[in-house]
Design an enzyme around this catalytic site. Structure first.
Site, short mmCIF file in Angstrom:
data_model
loop_
_atom_site.label_atom_id
_atom_site.label_comp_id
_atom_site.label_asym_id
_atom_site.label_seq_id
_atom_site.Cartn_x
_atom_site.Cartn_y
_atom_site.Cartn_z
N TYR A 1 0.84 -1.20 0.00
CA TYR A 1 0.00 0.00 0.00
C TYR A 1 0.88 1.26 0.00
O TYR A 1 0.63 2.22 -0.75
CB TYR A 1 -0.87 -0.08 1.25
CG TYR A 1 -1.89 1.00 1.45
CD1 TYR A 1 -3.06 1.02 0.70
CD2 TYR A 1 -1.70 1.97 2.43
CE1 TYR A 1 -4.02 1.99 0.92
CE2 TYR A 1 -2.65 2.94 2.67
CZ TYR A 1 -3.81 2.95 1.91
OH TYR A 1 -4.76 3.92 2.13
N LYS B 1 0.99 4.17 -2.76
CA LYS B 1 0.55 5.51 -2.37
C LYS B 1 1.61 6.56 -2.62
O LYS B 1 1.29 7.68 -3.04
CB LYS B 1 0.10 5.51 -0.91
CG LYS B 1 -1.22 4.76 -0.67
CD LYS B 1 -2.32 5.27 -1.58
CE LYS B 1 -3.71 4.96 -1.08
NZ LYS B 1 -4.74 5.41 -2.04
#
Ligand SMILES: NC(=O)c1ccc[n+]([C@@H]2O[C@H](COP(=O)([O-])OP(=O)(O)OC[C@H]3O[C@@H](n4cnc5c(N)ncnc54)[C@H](O)[C@@H]3O)[C@@H](O)[C@H]2O)c1
Length: 297
Positions: free
Chosen positions: A164, A168
């Site tokens: 993640y 991101k």
């Protein structure tokens, strides 16, 4: 100053719940015609539902205009078709909020390559797909506002979210180059790092903070970043009504007397010293500062 979205067409991905739903509702309330995209999956990306349709019904019940799109951001052809439908119905696309996302949290030691790739695919490739699908339209219109959704994990790290976090921070990087490429066409590209109590974070927030961190309190920062008055190339943090700015900075650095690792070690404190640091507005600026240092500047 009143911020209106009258006459604007907006696409919000992953708008079947959580933050995306809150963005879509407020955009519509302020006059935008909204494409509510959502595959309707569970938090880990499995399953499907008609979550998008439910949000469209909410918008229409409040007197707004919206259409549902059940496409997956991971499929470029589906995003192209979504944009074509919006253009056909409403004549253009002015705003894109890349918001769809999933989680497959595990420490890196336990994370499978598949879970790494899937999370990067949904967040990073998914946002690139949607952006690519609207890019030419926005350039031709001479108007576009695009918002990438990063995260404190991408900017600063979080145990158990290597996949993640990589995706991101990748989105913040994507925004920085697109802000440069879009500038000439009045296409402004920004990044938001939200903090809100949604199903994505439900196990992180103590019960007494759920209300304080409601998604609606991220909406003001997100909507400002897709408004006529939006800046470009900024990263805002937003949660519970607090709005912050995150910067990627560069220290003055040191021109080494000797090009050796020992010289880096000897100068490490000076290299890290943040006195006089700057916020470059493009990669080329870093090369310029190197030249300045070599010239004793
Ligand atoms: N809630 C927070 O505190 C927080 C913090 C940092 C970043 N974010 C980011 O904000 C965004 C919204 O998250 P949220 O908290 O509202 O969670 P959420 O799970 O409620 O919303 C994500 C939505 O994306 C949809 N989605 C997933 N895969 C999709 C796909 N392939 N195509 C289309 N839609 C898809 C899901 O169905 C879901 O409705 C995400 O990008 C998330 O990573 C949230």
């Amino acid at each position: 100053m009143t911020i209106s979205f009258e006459g604007r067409v907006a696409i919000v991905t992953g708008a079947g719940g959580g933050l995306g739903r809150a963005y879509a509702l407020e955009l519509a309330r302020r006059g935008a015609k909204v494409v509510v995209n959502d595959l309707g999956v569970a938090r880990d990306g499995t399953g499907s539902s008609d979550a998008a349709q439910a949000v469209v019904a909410e918008i229409e019940a409040a007197g707004g205009t919206a259409m549902a799109d059940g496409g997956s951001v991971t499929e470029y052809a589906q995003m192209e078709a979504m944009v074509a439908r919006a253009k056909q119905a409403w004549g253009g696309v002015h705003i894109l909020i890349n918001n769809a996302g999933i989680l497959r949290d595990k420490s890196f030691a336990k994370m499978s390559p598949e879970d790494f790739e899937l999370v990067v695919r949904v967040h990073l490739i998914g946002s690139a797909n949607c952006t690519k699908a609207v890019w030419e339209t926005m350039r031709e219109q001479g108007y576009g506002r695009i918002l990438m959704t990063a995260s404190s994990t991408g900017l600063y790290g979080n145990f158990g979210q290597a996949n993640y976090g990589a995706a991101k921070l990748g989105l913040a990087g994507l925004a920085k180059t697109l802000a440069l490429e879009g500038a000439k066409y009045n296409v402004r590209v920004n990044t938001i790092a939200p903090t809100a109590a949604t199903r994505m974070t439900e196990d992180l927030f103590p019960a007494e903070l759920l209300e304080r961190f409601r998604p609606e309190l991220v909406v003001p920062a997100a909507l400002f970043l897709v408004s006529d008055e939006a800046p470009t190339n900024t990263i805002l943090g937003a949660g519970a009504g607090v709005v912050q700015a995150a910067y990627v900075t560069l220290t003055r650095g040191v021109a080494l007397d000797e090009p050796t690792p020992e010289a880096v070690a000897a100068n490490f404190a000076a290299i890290m010293d943040r006195t006089g640091e700057i916020v470059p507005q493009s990669g080329a600026e870093q090369a310029m500062t190197i030249m300045q240092r070599l010239q004793g500047g």
